[in-house]
Design a protein around this motif. Structure first.
Motif, PDB file in Angstrom:
ATOM      1  N   PHE A   6       4.235   5.827   9.646  1.00 44.18           N
ATOM      2  CA  PHE A   6       4.903   5.008   8.592  1.00 44.18           C
ATOM      3  C   PHE A   6       4.167   5.299   7.209  1.00 44.18           C
ATOM      4  CE2 PHE A   6       4.644   0.848   6.132  1.00 44.18           C
ATOM      5  CZ  PHE A   6       5.987   0.770   6.097  1.00 44.18           C
ATOM      6  N   VAL A   7       2.756   5.328   7.173  1.00 40.46           N
ATOM      7  CA  VAL A   7       2.157   5.862   5.855  1.00 40.46           C
ATOM      8  C   VAL A   7       2.808   7.085   5.417  1.00 40.46           C
ATOM      9  CG1 VAL A   7       0.165   6.314   4.676  1.00 40.46           C
ATOM     10  CG2 VAL A   7       0.263   4.269   6.309  1.00 40.46           C
ATOM     11  N   ASN A   8       2.914   8.168   6.336  1.00 44.61           N
ATOM     12  CA  ASN A   8       3.433   9.145   5.803  1.00 44.61           C
ATOM     13  C   ASN A   8       4.758   9.203   5.506  1.00 44.61           C
ATOM     14  OD1 ASN A   8       2.838  12.327   5.862  1.00 44.61           O
ATOM     15  ND2 ASN A   8       4.478  12.325   7.544  1.00 44.61           N
ATOM     16  N   ASP A   9       5.735   8.357   6.075  1.00 48.44           N
ATOM     17  CA  ASP A   9       7.238   8.215   5.543  1.00 48.44           C
ATOM     18  C   ASP A   9       7.565   6.968   5.965  1.00 48.44           C
ATOM     19  OD1 ASP A   9       9.826   8.695   5.264  1.00 48.44           O
ATOM     20  OD2 ASP A   9      10.083  10.161   6.882  1.00 48.44           O
TER      21      ASP A   9
ATOM     22  N   GLY B 173      -3.822   7.510  -3.001  1.00 44.78           N
ATOM     23  CA  GLY B 173      -2.296   7.427  -2.658  1.00 44.78           C
ATOM     24  C   GLY B 173      -2.362   7.434  -1.249  1.00 44.78           C
ATOM     25  N   PRO B 174      -1.066   7.316  -0.530  1.00 45.22           N
ATOM     26  CA  PRO B 174      -1.053   7.250   1.026  1.00 45.22           C
ATOM     27  C   PRO B 174      -1.567   8.626   1.541  1.00 45.22           C
ATOM     28  CG  PRO B 174       1.010   6.472  -0.179  1.00 45.22           C
ATOM     29  CD  PRO B 174       0.145   6.972  -1.333  1.00 45.22           C
TER      30      PRO B 174
ATOM     31  N   VAL C 135       0.826  -1.153   0.009  1.00 49.33           N
ATOM     32  CA  VAL C 135       0.080  -0.124   0.093  1.00 49.33           C
ATOM     33  C   VAL C 135       0.808   1.446   0.099  1.00 49.33           C
ATOM     34  CG1 VAL C 135      -1.900  -1.183   1.029  1.00 49.33           C
ATOM     35  CG2 VAL C 135      -0.280   0.012   2.551  1.00 49.33           C
ATOM     36  N   VAL C 136       1.930   1.307   0.718  1.00 48.46           N
ATOM     37  CA  VAL C 136       2.764   2.478   0.566  1.00 48.46           C
ATOM     38  C   VAL C 136       3.788   2.803  -0.449  1.00 48.46           C
ATOM     39  CG1 VAL C 136       4.053   3.937   2.288  1.00 48.46           C
ATOM     40  CG2 VAL C 136       2.407   2.320   3.384  1.00 48.46           C
ATOM     41  N   HIS C 137       3.111   2.715  -1.652  1.00 42.55           N
ATOM     42  CA  HIS C 137       3.984   2.959  -2.688  1.00 42.55           C
ATOM     43  C   HIS C 137       3.022   3.536  -3.892  1.00 42.55           C
ATOM     44  CE1 HIS C 137       2.336  -0.322  -5.335  1.00 42.55           C
ATOM     45  NE2 HIS C 137       2.257  -0.902  -4.162  1.00 42.55           N
ATOM     46  N   PRO C 138       3.732   3.962  -4.878  1.00 40.72           N
ATOM     47  CA  PRO C 138       2.879   4.757  -5.771  1.00 40.72           C
ATOM     48  C   PRO C 138       1.856   3.696  -6.677  1.00 40.72           C
ATOM     49  CG  PRO C 138       5.243   5.501  -6.098  1.00 40.72           C
ATOM     50  CD  PRO C 138       5.079   4.381  -5.044  1.00 40.72           C
TER      51      PRO C 138
END
Length: 428
Positions: free
Chosen positions: A395-398, A244-245, A235-238
């Motif tokens: 984590f989702v943010n960075d 998007g995230p 999920v945490v990728h383009p």
């Protein structure tokens, strides 16, 4: 106008029926039980259908309050000395803390729980305590992925690698594989914890999962770290999630699945508990036709959750309410409510009560020879679960700060007394 004779006859009838004025009052008003839970909207409507039967039968009124800020409201009420008679919480950890202070005790339900709940749920009911302190009145399956059959043709993923391959294929074709909403004030982030829990359970197995939920496995262990990395891979990728995230951080968990039914769809898969079926139904979607269930790929063991009842005031009315709520009659009324999707943890609620095949499959995974593990963040002490929620959002943010986040979570774990953790059987 009523004549004196008729007035005398009416009084005589009242005496014959009621015996005394006080017993008549008991028939028309047998007191009130206060109840606090998280259910609002359709879920509250479904619960009130059960309460209506209880009140009609016992003449005990129920003063119900529903709020999403459940933990905060209950903690404030307990501190003020105004706790409800009964509270329904999804987290055994919080109820266990109240039990440790002598506030909860359900000895009178021991026999019924032992007789009617599958063995896999019995550890949850007691959670290592000497006395029963909570009972599951409503259950949910967490190891569930939802999809539109028409939009996901071919064989369904049965392993983690197949799920990963299907996700990558959707992205490569220009589609968006996953729906995701992490906003859930005041506990935003919990949908992400469900993901990580499911990934750890199905990759590392029930024993590792149990140790982690019980606070005896480090957050920096390879197994836990890999579960976070696996989630990030999905999920945490383009192109991984709808919008998007950054959108996932702002999207309410209840709205996350809406793009699933858009034309063209904004996402093809949603990882969410079985309660999401109520949301889909509110959109006019029919199970089996418009959407269906994919059990989480991997070993057949399921992460589950439940709304657990605890009794804060030992009154006759509270006892009668709890006895009724866990009875097979009340559970079946609740399951058949027709407004919201409800599942029982009782083994004797017939699968036919659930209607369609998708609901029956969920019920089967919950109660028919189930191998279940309770939601880990719900078992953890409040300080740990709160830190877990926040770490998911960060984590989702960075995602690059994963090791820093895991280090902080480990510091939180080490700072919590051993006695505050619950050690609950998993996968049995």
């Amino acid at each position: 106008m009523t004549s004196p004779l008729w007035r005398k006859l009416l009084v005589l009838v009242a005496v014959l029926v009621c015996g005394t004025a006080s017993s008549c009052a008991a028939i028309t008003d047998a007191g009130t039980v206060s109840v606090l839970a998280s259910w609002t909207g359709a879920e509250e409507t479904a619960f009130r259908k059960v309460l209506a039967v209880f009140t009609d039968r016992t003449h005990i009124r129920v003063d119900y309050q529903g709020t999403r800020a459940l933990d905060q409201v209950l903690a404030a009420d307990v501190q003020r000395g105004t706790a409800p008679d009964v509270a329904m919480l999804p987290n055994p950890g919080s109820l266990a803390a109240y039990a440790d202070h002598g506030l909860l005790r359900l000895d009178f339900l021991e026999h019924e729980v032992g007789k009617s709940y599958p063995a896999a749920w019995s550890g949850l009911q007691h959670a290592g305590k000497a006395t029963l302190y909570a009972v599951a009145v409503k259950a949910d399956l967490k190891s569930a992925i939802w999809f539109r059959p028409a939009r996901l043709p071919g064989a369904l993923p049965a392993t983690w690698q197949q799920l990963l391959d299907r996700t990558r294929a959707v992205t490569a074709s220009g589609g968006t594989p996953w729906c995701l909403g992490l906003a859930a004030p005041p506990t935003s982030g919990w949908p992400g914890t469900d993901w990580i829990e499911d990934l750890l359970l199905h990759s590392a197995g029930p024993e590792v999962y149990r140790r982690w939920a019980a606070g005896t496995l480090s957050w920096t262990s390879p197994q836990v770290r890999q579960a976070w990395l696996d989630w990030g891979t999905l999920v945490v990728h383009p192109g991984g999630v709808s919008g998007g995230p950054s959108s996932a951080l702002l999207t309410d968990f209840g709205d996350a699945g809406r793009p699933l039914f858009a034309d063209p769809p904004g996402c093809l898969l949603e990882h969410q508990g079985s309660f999401v079926m109520s949301t889909y139904a509110a959109l006019g979607k029919v199970a089996g036709r418009d959407y269906d269930l994919l059990p989480f790929p991997g070993p057949r063991v399921s992460e589950v959750s439940a709304d657990l009842a605890g009794m804060f005031h030992d009154t006759a009315g509270a006892r009668r309410l709890l006895e009724f709520l866990i009875s097979p009659e009340a559970q079946e009324i609740w399951v058949r409510n027709g407004v919201a999707t409800v599942f029982s943890a009782r083994a004797d609620v017939p699968l036919t009560a659930y209607g369609d095949a998708t609901k029956q499959e969920v019920a089967r995974m919950l109660t028919v020879d189930p191998k279940v593990c309770f939601d880990a963040s719900d078992l953890m002490p409040a300080a740990m679960s709160g830190a877990f929620y926040r770490a998911v959002l960060e984590f989702v943010n960075d995602p690059g700060q994963l090791d820093v986040l895991l280090g902080r979570l480990e510091d939180t774990r080490r700072g919590i007394p051993v006695a505050d953790w619950l050690d609950v059987p998993c996968g049995q």
